[in-house]
Design a protein around this motif. Sequence first.
Motif, PDB file in Angstrom:
ATOM      1  N   TYR A 197      16.341 106.481 -16.520  1.00  0.00           N
ATOM      2  CA  TYR A 197      16.932 107.534 -15.693  1.00  0.00           C
ATOM      3  C   TYR A 197      18.084 106.989 -14.859  1.00  0.00           C
ATOM      4  CZ  TYR A 197      13.066 105.568 -12.825  1.00  0.00           C
ATOM      5  OH  TYR A 197      12.173 104.732 -12.209  1.00  0.00           O
ATOM      6  N   ARG A 198      18.885 107.913 -14.395  1.00  0.00           N
ATOM      7  CA  ARG A 198      19.921 107.624 -13.402  1.00  0.00           C
ATOM      8  C   ARG A 198      19.568 108.376 -12.135  1.00  0.00           C
ATOM      9  NH1 ARG A 198      24.815 105.329 -15.094  1.00  0.00           N
ATOM     10  NH2 ARG A 198      24.959 104.984 -17.353  1.00  0.00           N
ATOM     11  N   TRP A 199      20.052 107.870 -11.005  1.00  0.00           N
ATOM     12  CA  TRP A 199      19.684 108.500  -9.744  1.00  0.00           C
ATOM     13  C   TRP A 199      20.824 108.428  -8.735  1.00  0.00           C
ATOM     14  CZ3 TRP A 199      17.503 103.682 -11.064  1.00  0.00           C
ATOM     15  CH2 TRP A 199      17.895 102.606 -10.252  1.00  0.00           C
ATOM     16  N   VAL A 200      20.712 109.281  -7.719  1.00  0.00           N
ATOM     17  CA  VAL A 200      21.627 109.236  -6.574  1.00  0.00           C
ATOM     18  C   VAL A 200      20.834 109.640  -5.334  1.00  0.00           C
ATOM     19  CG1 VAL A 200      22.441 111.611  -6.972  1.00  0.00           C
ATOM     20  CG2 VAL A 200      23.818 110.041  -5.582  1.00  0.00           C
ATOM     21  N   ALA A 201      21.069 108.917  -4.238  1.00  0.00           N
ATOM     22  CA  ALA A 201      20.421 109.207  -2.959  1.00  0.00           C
ATOM     23  C   ALA A 201      21.470 109.672  -1.965  1.00  0.00           C
ATOM     24  CB  ALA A 201      19.702 107.967  -2.427  1.00  0.00           C
ATOM     25  N   PHE A 202      21.104 110.643  -1.128  1.00  0.00           N
ATOM     26  CA  PHE A 202      22.056 111.152  -0.144  1.00  0.00           C
ATOM     27  C   PHE A 202      21.293 111.755   1.029  1.00  0.00           C
ATOM     28  CE2 PHE A 202      21.235 114.360  -3.339  1.00  0.00           C
ATOM     29  CZ  PHE A 202      21.025 115.525  -2.629  1.00  0.00           C
ATOM     30  N   LYS A 203      22.013 112.011   2.105  1.00  0.00           N
ATOM     31  CA  LYS A 203      21.455 112.693   3.263  1.00  0.00           C
ATOM     32  C   LYS A 203      22.566 113.442   3.980  1.00  0.00           C
ATOM     33  CE  LYS A 203      19.585 109.373   5.585  1.00  0.00           C
ATOM     34  NZ  LYS A 203      18.981 108.542   6.664  1.00  0.00           N
ATOM     35  N   SER A 235      23.579 104.843  -5.725  1.00  0.00           N
ATOM     36  CA  SER A 235      23.403 105.445  -7.043  1.00  0.00           C
ATOM     37  C   SER A 235      23.132 104.330  -8.035  1.00  0.00           C
ATOM     38  CB  SER A 235      24.659 106.228  -7.447  1.00  0.00           C
ATOM     39  OG  SER A 235      24.472 106.870  -8.695  1.00  0.00           O
ATOM     40  N   GLY A 236      22.373 104.647  -9.087  1.00  0.00           N
ATOM     41  CA  GLY A 236      22.057 103.593 -10.040  1.00  0.00           C
ATOM     42  C   GLY A 236      21.389 104.114 -11.288  1.00  0.00           C
ATOM     43  N   GLN A 237      20.849 103.189 -12.077  1.00  0.00           N
ATOM     44  CA  GLN A 237      20.151 103.532 -13.304  1.00  0.00           C
ATOM     45  C   GLN A 237      19.090 102.476 -13.571  1.00  0.00           C
ATOM     46  OE1 GLN A 237      22.194 102.637 -17.064  1.00  0.00           O
ATOM     47  NE2 GLN A 237      24.000 102.046 -15.846  1.00  0.00           N
ATOM     48  N   ALA A 238      18.051 102.845 -14.335  1.00  0.00           N
ATOM     49  CA  ALA A 238      16.990 101.893 -14.635  1.00  0.00           C
ATOM     50  C   ALA A 238      16.179 102.367 -15.832  1.00  0.00           C
ATOM     51  CB  ALA A 238      16.061 101.722 -13.430  1.00  0.00           C
ATOM     52  N   LYS A 239      15.512 101.403 -16.449  1.00  0.00           N
ATOM     53  CA  LYS A 239      14.501 101.700 -17.456  1.00  0.00           C
ATOM     54  C   LYS A 239      13.251 100.902 -17.072  1.00  0.00           C
ATOM     55  CE  LYS A 239      13.395 101.771 -22.373  1.00  0.00           C
ATOM     56  NZ  LYS A 239      12.991 103.200 -22.328  1.00  0.00           N
ATOM     57  N   PRO A 240      12.262 101.562 -16.481  1.00  0.00           N
ATOM     58  CA  PRO A 240      11.049 100.856 -16.073  1.00  0.00           C
ATOM     59  C   PRO A 240      10.154 100.538 -17.270  1.00  0.00           C
ATOM     60  CG  PRO A 240      10.883 103.174 -15.556  1.00  0.00           C
ATOM     61  CD  PRO A 240      12.261 102.979 -16.088  1.00  0.00           C
ATOM     62  N   LEU A 241       9.224  99.637 -17.059  1.00  0.00           N
ATOM     63  CA  LEU A 241       8.233  99.308 -18.071  1.00  0.00           C
ATOM     64  C   LEU A 241       7.212 100.433 -18.194  1.00  0.00           C
ATOM     65  CD1 LEU A 241       7.622  95.540 -17.175  1.00  0.00           C
ATOM     66  CD2 LEU A 241       8.994  96.463 -19.064  1.00  0.00           C
ATOM     67  N   PRO A 242       6.445 100.472 -19.293  1.00  0.00           N
ATOM     68  CA  PRO A 242       5.429 101.519 -19.459  1.00  0.00           C
ATOM     69  C   PRO A 242       4.479 101.595 -18.262  1.00  0.00           C
ATOM     70  CG  PRO A 242       5.713 100.311 -21.506  1.00  0.00           C
ATOM     71  CD  PRO A 242       6.533  99.586 -20.473  1.00  0.00           C
ATOM     72  N   SER A 243       4.160 102.825 -17.869  1.00  0.00           N
ATOM     73  CA  SER A 243       3.211 103.126 -16.790  1.00  0.00           C
ATOM     74  C   SER A 243       3.689 102.683 -15.404  1.00  0.00           C
ATOM     75  CB  SER A 243       1.839 102.502 -17.083  1.00  0.00           C
ATOM     76  OG  SER A 243       1.300 103.005 -18.288  1.00  0.00           O
ATOM     77  N   PHE A 285      17.796  97.292 -14.435  1.00  0.00           N
ATOM     78  CA  PHE A 285      17.886  97.982 -13.147  1.00  0.00           C
ATOM     79  C   PHE A 285      19.259  97.675 -12.567  1.00  0.00           C
ATOM     80  CE2 PHE A 285      17.550  98.432  -8.588  1.00  0.00           C
ATOM     81  CZ  PHE A 285      16.679  99.495  -8.390  1.00  0.00           C
ATOM     82  N   LYS A 286      20.079  98.713 -12.357  1.00  0.00           N
ATOM     83  CA  LYS A 286      21.416  98.550 -11.793  1.00  0.00           C
ATOM     84  C   LYS A 286      21.580  99.534 -10.641  1.00  0.00           C
ATOM     85  CE  LYS A 286      23.443  97.357 -16.292  1.00  0.00           C
ATOM     86  NZ  LYS A 286      24.442  97.747 -17.307  1.00  0.00           N
TER      87      LYS A 286
END
Length: 294
Positions: A91-97, A25-33, A7-8
């Motif tokens: 996934y990678r993500w970005v948050a904005f408003k 903005s960041g990226q992560a690989k979560p555990l199953p489920s 998780f970054k």
Amino acid sequence: MLDHVYFKIGVNTLPAQGELSVLFSGQAKPLPSHQIGPAVHDYYLVHTVMSGYGTFEIEGKRYDCKQGDTFIIFPEVLFTYAADRTSPWSYRWVAFKGPLAQPLLGRIGITPSEPVVCVRNLRTVTRLYRDLERAFQGSDYPELSDLEASGLLRLLLKEFGSDNTEKLAFDTLETVPDIERQIQQAIRLLSLQYAQPVSIEDLSRTLGYHRMHLSRMFKQATGLSPMKFLLKIRMERAVDLLTGSSHLSIDHIASSIGYADPSYFSKQFRKCFGVSPTEYRLNQQMLCPAHNHS
């Protein structure tokens, strides 16, 4: 994050209060489920799946997502997303408003009822996400990081729009006849380049039409010939400068709107308004004396 393989995240420490502001903005690989929600956010949050599988639910609809799929969470709209139990996504993500966010997403066809886009150029999108994340890591100048992030977000949204053309909410160039598109281009050119020496020959050459045909079609669309339209734009700008608070000289106003010869400018202005530029300015000052002291 104990529920993630990795998780970054990069956080904007000085987000501008502008029309479109990146928050993090960041990226992560979560555990199953691994699951987030049901919940709501007070900002827009975009996820692009880099690998694996998961599900996204919003407004009672469920979407099965795979590599390249991008799903968007909207402010105050209930959502849930969860990693697959056997092949969890990364996934990678970005948050904005910002006030521009909703209309801009709407224009590229992204709404709560159409919240998923399949990205075709994943390499470009990945690079933009990577640059976004890096923009917030270790920068000595947060103001510059914010500017960079805003530009990268717009490029990212452009990629989403390119992959969502069948849902675009504005007229595409393909739906406009070629001559109409060229007339629109001519109007934009004259409206923006009025300070430059412009001739109908130059305009025709730029747009690839014979001058007589272009003039006829331009007048049919606007009610004016190209040169009369240009004169109208210049005179409107002259009035703005004469009645504004800049206090520019008549010579400076003339050169600002495309007249190298101030006398010729004054002659054209008198033809349009019945008085010289100087007289027009004095008349306006008499009508609004307080403006003269502002």
